[in-house]
Design an enzyme around this catalytic site. Sequence first.
Site, PDB file in Angstrom:
ATOM      1  N   GLU A   1      -2.356  11.364   3.305  1.00  0.00           N
ATOM      2  CA  GLU A   1      -3.418  11.163   4.285  1.00  0.00           C
ATOM      3  C   GLU A   1      -3.435  12.377   5.208  1.00  0.00           C
ATOM      4  O   GLU A   1      -2.383  12.918   5.568  1.00  0.00           O
ATOM      5  CB  GLU A   1      -3.173   9.905   5.115  1.00  0.00           C
TER       6      GLU A   1
ATOM      7  N   GLU B   1       0.857  -1.188   0.000  1.00  0.00           N
ATOM      8  CA  GLU B   1       0.000   0.000   0.000  1.00  0.00           C
ATOM      9  C   GLU B   1       0.887   1.231   0.000  1.00  0.00           C
ATOM     10  O   GLU B   1       1.871   1.304   0.743  1.00  0.00           O
ATOM     11  CB  GLU B   1      -0.916   0.012   1.221  1.00  0.00           C
TER      12      GLU B   1
END
Length: 254
Positions: free
Chosen positions: A142, A137
């Site tokens: 974020e 990932e």
Amino acid sequence: MKKIALITAMACGITFSASAQEKQLIWEESFAGDTLNMENWSYELGDGCPNICGWGNNERQIYHKDYLDVKDGMLVITADKVGDTYYSGKINTKDKFEFKYGMAEIRAKVPGGNGLWPAIWMLGDNIGEVGWPASGEIDIMEFVGKKPDTIYTSLHTPASHGETINSKQTRIENVTEDFHTYKIDWSENSIVFYIDNEMVYTFSPKTKNDKTYPYRHKFYFLLNMAIGGNFGGPEVDDSIFPQRFYIDYIRVYQ
């Protein structure tokens, strides 16, 4: 005008500079028109149940198509609370656009508010066969509202048991007030992260194998805004809703 200029440049065979070498634009999502281009995207809907309830992080939102809009050349993901239910939107390019190595750049504007968790990220195309985190990932960006001036750039690997060990926090004052560009330069041996063209993090483990560097196969994009959860919450300020996450464009160069 920027999109017209970009198309003209492509037609003339112009290359675009990226990092220290020139790369060619191979894919762009400019969110033109007033509907999502379903040749590029698929919706992820619901709350993750029964397979990944709360999408694996105890998130509160239900993903629904109505909370994704294409407007004024941008994708708009809205997070809202209706009655006792939280809603938001999530899309991915799985099986529609996937790539191996190159530079990906995304221009976006994150919203503020405690409990919000907007993200721009990627998963390996082999996730259906090997699962997560074996697929790898890449979290290009974020943001969590409870840390209002911090952008996270992170990677999840089998060697870290999926935990957020390989990560960098970058402080950007008043980050919610304007658009910023988030970029990765990904190669066989490293992934370099940039914010507004400034390098913020390089991931290149000394030993590279399927457990430490599961990044030698194709990946696809995901765009979403979670609410609450292990990372975004647990507290959620219900007075903030609705809030909107804007994505202007995605460009991939090789």
